[in-house]
Design a protein around this motif. Structure first.
Motif, PDB file in Angstrom:
ATOM      1  N   THR A 184       0.826  -1.199   0.000  1.00  0.00           N
ATOM      2  CA  THR A 184       0.000   0.000   0.000  1.00  0.00           C
ATOM      3  C   THR A 184       0.864   1.255   0.000  1.00  0.00           C
ATOM      4  N   THR A 185       0.210   2.396  -0.200  1.00  0.00           N
ATOM      5  CA  THR A 185       0.872   3.693  -0.095  1.00  0.00           C
ATOM      6  C   THR A 185       0.227   4.496   1.025  1.00  0.00           C
ATOM      7  N   ALA A 186       1.016   5.365   1.634  1.00  0.00           N
ATOM      8  CA  ALA A 186       0.518   6.267   2.676  1.00  0.00           C
ATOM      9  C   ALA A 186       1.592   7.324   2.921  1.00  0.00           C
ATOM     10  N   ASP A 200       1.626  -5.439   4.596  1.00  0.00           N
ATOM     11  CA  ASP A 200       2.933  -6.080   4.659  1.00  0.00           C
ATOM     12  C   ASP A 200       4.050  -5.120   4.259  1.00  0.00           C
ATOM     13  N   VAL A 201       3.789  -4.305   3.230  1.00  0.00           N
ATOM     14  CA  VAL A 201       4.792  -3.360   2.740  1.00  0.00           C
ATOM     15  C   VAL A 201       4.110  -2.018   2.485  1.00  0.00           C
ATOM     16  N   VAL A 202       4.726  -0.923   2.972  1.00  0.00           N
ATOM     17  CA  VAL A 202       4.152   0.411   2.815  1.00  0.00           C
ATOM     18  C   VAL A 202       5.158   1.304   2.098  1.00  0.00           C
ATOM     19  N   PHE A 203       4.662   2.058   1.124  1.00  0.00           N
ATOM     20  CA  PHE A 203       5.496   3.006   0.392  1.00  0.00           C
ATOM     21  C   PHE A 203       4.980   4.427   0.635  1.00  0.00           C
ATOM     22  N   LYS A 209      10.476   8.072  -6.669  1.00  0.00           N
ATOM     23  CA  LYS A 209      10.948   6.788  -7.176  1.00  0.00           C
ATOM     24  C   LYS A 209      10.035   5.642  -6.745  1.00  0.00           C
ATOM     25  N   LEU A 210       8.733   5.959  -6.605  1.00  0.00           N
ATOM     26  CA  LEU A 210       7.768   4.978  -6.091  1.00  0.00           C
ATOM     27  C   LEU A 210       7.739   3.710  -6.937  1.00  0.00           C
ATOM     28  N   CYS A 211       7.579   3.846  -8.243  1.00  0.00           N
ATOM     29  CA  CYS A 211       7.483   2.669  -9.114  1.00  0.00           C
ATOM     30  C   CYS A 211       8.746   1.817  -9.047  1.00  0.00           C
TER      31      CYS A 211
END
Length: 342
Positions: A184-186, A200-203, A209-211
């Protein structure tokens, strides 16, 4: 033995206070109004409204208007209140507290009284704070419909855009219940929140450079599925991050897709529209709103589902206008809930 038919008697006035949109406007200028209490058809309940949960869609349509509305229009789609009038044999009956997602094509719930078809409501369990129940319908139902449309099952990798938003919060939890690996993103300040919900994983959604970082974390295979809560350019980007023939549920209008992208990804695209249950006049879909409401209420009562943080809003045109503008400005976490009943 007491006469149970007379245990709940309510004095219903002829007029009521309401918050209306005089006409669509960019500033979301609303007005306080005094309107007649609505008349009900055979299968409709008259409900004394206690709480109304605000959603981004309320603010969006306050700015642009909606093709089915006549003005002044009462806003508000998510509501909780007590049934004060119901025809004999109609369930739920007088005295029951109910929760529902209203018909977007008709008057909303930001008023002291409103009417709603009996088959579209969910009975709120005793002991559950009604303000909490008002946070559930739109966001919770959107999450459930999205997960059903993209067929999430154990072992799937799913990317949920805006995990700290209300839809994202519910989607994370239900995706984990189904055994998915959740990305997910936040914003950085909300990373702890979405982790606690099960991500499980947060961006960081603002990372340029998200992608690149997602591909590094996920590997070359791409996501099995995506819940796209933003739309526009983000939808195209999310499809690029999916595997071939991946599934995406879109909660906002679709962009004009690059045909080369469609050819190389061949995505299965689903559109999520809760209001469509009403606009399509689908009794089955409207009843499903009730079933999903029951599922959300059961999850919160059992403690299996955490609800978004409640921010109270006064029942006044000025306060609701400020709240809707705040919501559309972005960066808001939780749910704003208007307390209608005194």
């Amino acid at each position: 033995m007491p006469n149970t038919e007379n245990l709940h008697e309510y004095i219903i006035p002829q007029t009521m206070r309401a918050i209306v949109l005089p006409e669509p406007n960019e500033a979301i200028n609303l007005a306080n109004a005094e309107l007649p209490v609505p008349d009900c058809a055979d299968n409709e309940l008259l409900v004394k409204v206690e709480y109304v949960g605000l959603n981004p869609v309320d603010g969006q349509f306050a700015k642009t208007g909606f093709c089915k509305w006549q003005y002044p229009h009462i806003l508000g789609l998510d509501a909780v209140g007590v049934v004060v009038k119901a025809n004999k044999g109609v369930f739920p009956n007088v005295g029951e507290r109910v929760m529902w997602h209203a018909n977007i094509g008709e008057q909303g719930a930001l008023s002291e009284y409103t009417k709603v078809p009996n088959f579209a409501v969910s009975v709120v369990p005793s002991g559950l704070n009604p303000a909490i129940a008002a946070t559930l319908p739109c966001a919770g139902m959107a999450a459930l419909i999205s997960l059903d449309k993209i067929g999430i099952s154990e072992g799937d990798t799913i990317f949920i855009e805006s995990g700290a938003g209300a839809v994202g919060q519910f989607a994370i939890q239900y995706a984990k219940q189904r055994g998915a690996d959740v990305f997910t993103t936040a914003s950085k300040r909300n990373h702890k929140l979405v982790k606690q919900l099960g991500a499980d994983v947060v961006f960081d959604y603002s990372d340029k450079k998200l992608c690149e970082k997602i591909r590094r974390e996920l590997g070359p295979q791409g996501f099995d599925a995506v819940i796209d809560t933003i739309g526009g350019e983000c939808t195209q980007r999310n499809i690029e991050l999916m595997r071939f023939c991946g599934r995406i549920a879109c909660l906002n209008p679709l962009p004009c897709f690059d045909q080369d992208l469609m050819y190389h990804r061949a995505p299965n695209i689903s559109v999520v529209s809760i209001g469509g249950a009403w606009l399509a006049n689908s009794l089955c879909a409207q009843q499903r709103l009730s079933f999903m409401g029951n599922l959300l209420l059961e999850g919160v009562v059992s403690g299996d589902i955490k609800y978004p943080e409640v921010t109270p809003v006064d029942f006044s045109a000025e306060s609701v206008s400020q709240a809707l503008n705040k919501q559309l400005a972005g960066g808001f976490t939780g749910k704003q809930v208007v307390k209608v009943a005194k």
